[in-house]
Scaffold this motif. Structure first.
Motif, short mmCIF file in Angstrom:
data_model
loop_
_atom_site.label_atom_id
_atom_site.label_comp_id
_atom_site.label_asym_id
_atom_site.label_seq_id
_atom_site.Cartn_x
_atom_site.Cartn_y
_atom_site.Cartn_z
N VAL A 1 37.94 54.76 58.14
CA VAL A 1 37.18 53.80 57.34
C VAL A 1 37.85 53.57 55.98
N GLY A 2 38.43 54.64 55.40
CA GLY A 2 39.08 54.49 54.11
C GLY A 2 40.29 53.58 54.16
N MET A 3 41.15 53.76 55.17
CA MET A 3 42.29 52.88 55.33
C MET A 3 41.85 51.45 55.59
N THR A 4 40.82 51.28 56.41
CA THR A 4 40.28 49.93 56.66
C THR A 4 39.75 49.30 55.38
N GLN A 5 39.13 50.11 54.53
CA GLN A 5 38.62 49.60 53.26
C GLN A 5 39.76 49.09 52.37
N LEU A 6 40.89 49.80 52.36
CA LEU A 6 42.04 49.34 51.59
C LEU A 6 42.61 48.03 52.15
N VAL A 7 42.60 47.89 53.46
CA VAL A 7 43.07 46.64 54.07
C VAL A 7 42.16 45.48 53.66
N TRP A 8 40.85 45.71 53.72
CA TRP A 8 39.91 44.67 53.29
C TRP A 8 40.07 44.34 51.81
N LEU A 9 40.33 45.37 51.00
CA LEU A 9 40.53 45.14 49.58
C LEU A 9 41.78 44.30 49.32
N SER A 10 42.83 44.57 50.07
CA SER A 10 44.05 43.77 49.93
C SER A 10 43.81 42.33 50.33
N LEU A 11 43.08 42.13 51.42
CA LEU A 11 42.74 40.77 51.85
C LEU A 11 41.90 40.07 50.79
N ALA A 12 40.95 40.80 50.20
CA ALA A 12 40.11 40.21 49.16
C ALA A 12 40.94 39.79 47.95
N LEU A 13 41.92 40.58 47.57
CA LEU A 13 42.77 40.24 46.42
C LEU A 13 43.63 39.02 46.71
N VAL A 14 44.12 38.89 47.94
CA VAL A 14 44.89 37.71 48.31
C VAL A 14 44.02 36.45 48.24
N LEU A 15 42.81 36.53 48.78
CA LEU A 15 41.91 35.38 48.72
C LEU A 15 41.53 35.05 47.28
N CYS A 16 41.35 36.06 46.45
CA CYS A 16 41.02 35.81 45.05
C CYS A 16 42.18 35.13 44.34
N GLY A 17 43.42 35.54 44.66
CA GLY A 17 44.57 34.88 44.06
C GLY A 17 44.66 33.41 44.44
N ILE A 18 44.39 33.11 45.71
CA ILE A 18 44.38 31.71 46.15
C ILE A 18 43.29 30.93 45.43
N LEU A 19 42.13 31.55 45.24
CA LEU A 19 41.02 30.89 44.55
C LEU A 19 41.38 30.60 43.09
N VAL A 20 42.06 31.53 42.43
CA VAL A 20 42.45 31.33 41.04
C VAL A 20 43.40 30.14 40.90
N VAL A 21 44.34 30.02 41.84
CA VAL A 21 45.30 28.92 41.78
C VAL A 21 44.65 27.59 42.14
N ALA A 22 43.78 27.60 43.15
CA ALA A 22 43.20 26.34 43.66
C ALA A 22 42.05 25.84 42.81
N MET B 1 26.18 48.94 47.78
CA MET B 1 26.71 48.92 46.42
C MET B 1 27.95 48.04 46.37
N PRO B 2 27.98 47.04 45.50
CA PRO B 2 29.16 46.17 45.41
C PRO B 2 30.41 46.98 45.05
N TYR B 3 31.52 46.67 45.73
CA TYR B 3 32.85 47.23 45.51
C TYR B 3 33.00 48.67 45.97
N MET B 4 31.93 49.38 46.25
CA MET B 4 32.03 50.81 46.53
C MET B 4 31.71 51.16 47.97
N ALA B 5 30.69 50.55 48.54
CA ALA B 5 30.25 50.91 49.89
C ALA B 5 31.24 50.40 50.93
N ALA B 6 31.34 51.12 52.03
CA ALA B 6 32.21 50.71 53.12
C ALA B 6 31.70 49.43 53.75
N GLY B 7 32.60 48.49 53.98
CA GLY B 7 32.23 47.21 54.56
C GLY B 7 33.09 46.10 54.00
N GLY B 8 33.83 45.44 54.86
CA GLY B 8 34.74 44.41 54.40
C GLY B 8 34.05 43.17 53.88
#
Length: 499
Positions: A98-119, A406-413
């Motif tokens: 679950v921890g590794m999956t959480q990091l993958v989801w966090l990376s995906l979230a950061l990529v989407l946030c970067g696209i949102l900032v540019v667009a 809990m936002p940002y802390m609980a497991a769940g993509g």
């Protein structure tokens, strides 16, 4: 400007260092060292955080600089506790990732946030798609009810899945519904602010203006009935009522919302068994009857409370507690896990980080002059504050458990991605609120102002010529018409006949 950016970068790097120290300490105590694949994923996540900060500096240079570091520490701490439980499961022969999956989801979230900032350079674009946002939000909200993809997990039908992968569309629905609520209330704030008769010292709204709050109340009850999700239904209703108060400034809307909430809660506790079970577990958590129930009892709640008590003031230390004793310790009860290993001190730090994000959003809502931005910022930040309050309040017996995370802390993509987007939206709105006004005395401003005035003068001259030409053409036509009428008049005919 360079010194300011260096201070901002140092704040981000410090938050990344805090997260790395937490991971290192936990792995050193439980695993003897950091594993290679996990280290690589941590490095990728850190690089993405820095890249997002660079994009914010380029496209949103005046945005709040305390939100992103707070998100870094909260997400790092949550992933540390989740990975802690994974390591324990591996030791007992039930490995989870679950921890590794959480990091993958966090990376995906950061990529989407970067696209949102540019667009999304200007958040006001969202106002143009208000009804589209409403449709998308309702579709996402009701999608778990579809017969093929809808999933029921833990008694709540709030999931959509394909194979072994599931997402919670309600987390994204709250964003789209916030867009719609902000646009709708901004367009109708004058009608909703008109008061009727006074009652208990408050100016009550007119009966015909109660329609929106009744509709949202019924939708919230519909979510509770169809999906058995108490937390989500409360969150949507509370978000709309808070935005309604910001739009009108009338406390009567808060009072009416409280009445609707109390009526709905009482009816739900009597009609729906799972809601009544949560209320009974909240009222009598330590009774033998409630603790011994197989389903809907207070066993999970009591274990979480004892976990908080075991942490004391400073906690047992990262990697030295036993948070896995509490069911769902990496998701619904992540706050209890933090309290056990970091103690009351760690819990207060976590609440302080959430308070920094909420305070930054509230300051943005007060500073910004655009009404749509004010409503959107207040709605988004209240949604986060409400989630934190319901989770912490449910675990500490202040209110019944609601099932929110809990936002940002609980497991769940789904929750992680949606709340990261929420944080970036707050930063984008804060950029517009903090942007300095142009200097009136500068040469550039004067040149632009003269150019605009000259353009208006040219347009007025063109319009004036058009009006004069149309008037001259009309007068010529009238003279021709008058001449024709005079030549054909009876007097002229008589003169012609006499000749």
């Amino acid at each position: 400007m360079i010194s300011t950016r260096l201070r901002r970068l140092s704040l981000l790097l410090f938050s990344l260092l805090v997260g790395f120290v937490g991971f290192f300490q936990m792995f050193a105590r439980t695993n003897g060292g950091l594993p290679g694949p996990f280290m690589a994923m941590l490095a990728v996540t850190a690089v993405l955080f820095i890249a997002l900060w660079v994009l914010l500096e380029i496209f949103q240079p005046y945005g709040s600089q305390v939100i992103l570091p707070s998100v870094v520490i909260l997400s790092s701490l949550g992933t540390t506790l989740i990975t802690r439980i994974d390591l324990r499961n591996a030791k007992i022969g039930e490995p989870t990732k679950v921890g590794m999956t959480q990091l993958v989801w966090l990376s995906l979230a950061l990529v989407l946030c970067g696209i949102l900032v540019v667009a999304l350079r200007d958040y006001r674009v969202l106002r143009r798609f208000s009804y589209v946002s409403m449709v998308v939000g309702l579709v996402l909200l009701l999608s778990p009810m579809l017969p093929v993809v809808g999933r029921e997990i833990g008694g709540a039908r709030i999931w959509v899945g394909v194979g072994s992968h599931t997402i919670q569309p309600g987390e994204f629905a709250k964003l789209f519904l916030a867009f719609f609520f902000a646009a709708y209330l901004f367009d109708h704030r004058d009608q909703l602010a008109v008061g009727g008769k006074k009652f208990l010292g408050m100016r009550m709204p007119r009966i015909k203006d109660l329609g929106p709050i009744i509709i949202v109340w019924m939708i919230s009850l519909g979510v509770l009935v169809l999906q058995h999700d108490l937390g989500t239904s409360l969150m949507y209703f509370a978000m709309f009522v808070s935005m309604l108060y910001v739009a009108t400034g009338r406390t009567s809307w808060i009072a009416i919302g409280a009445v609707f909430f109390i009526v709905g809660a009482v009816v739900a506790s009597m009609v729906f068994a799972h809601v009544g079970a949560r209320v009974d577990a909240w009222l009598h958590p330590f009774s033998d009857a409630e603790y011994g129930k197989e389903f809907g009892g207070s066993g999970q709640l009591v274990r979480g409370i004892f976990g908080l008590a075991a942490g004391g003031l400073t906690g047992t230390g990262l990697g030295q507690g036993r948070p896995w004793i509490t069911p769902l310790a990496n998701s619904d009860f992540i706050y209890s896990s933090i309290g056990e290993e970091l103690g009351l001190t760690g819990l207060l730090v976590v609440l302080a980080l959430y308070l920094i994000i909420v305070a930054s959003g509230m300051i943005t809502a007060m500073k910004i002059k655009d009404g749509f931005g004010k409503l959107l910022a207040s709605g988004l930040v209240f949604t986060m504050a409400f989630q934190v309050f319901t989770v912490v309040g449910g675990i500490t017996l202040v209110i019944p458990l609601t099932g929110l995370t809990m936002p940002y802390m609980a497991a769940g993509g789904s929750s992680l991605v949606a709340n990261c987007i929420l944080a970036v939206l707050l930063i984008i709105i804060s950029n517009a609120a903090n942007k300095p006004a142009p200097e009136v005395s500068s040469d550039t401003f004067q040149y632009e102002a003269l150019a605009v005035l000259r353009q208006h003068e040219v347009e007025e001259q063109i319009e004036g010529k058009g009006h004069r030409s149309s008037r001259s053409t009309g007068s010529e036509n009238e003279s021709r018409h008058a001449h024709t009428d005079t030549s054909n008049s009876p007097t002229q005919q008589m003169k012609g006949g006499a000749e």
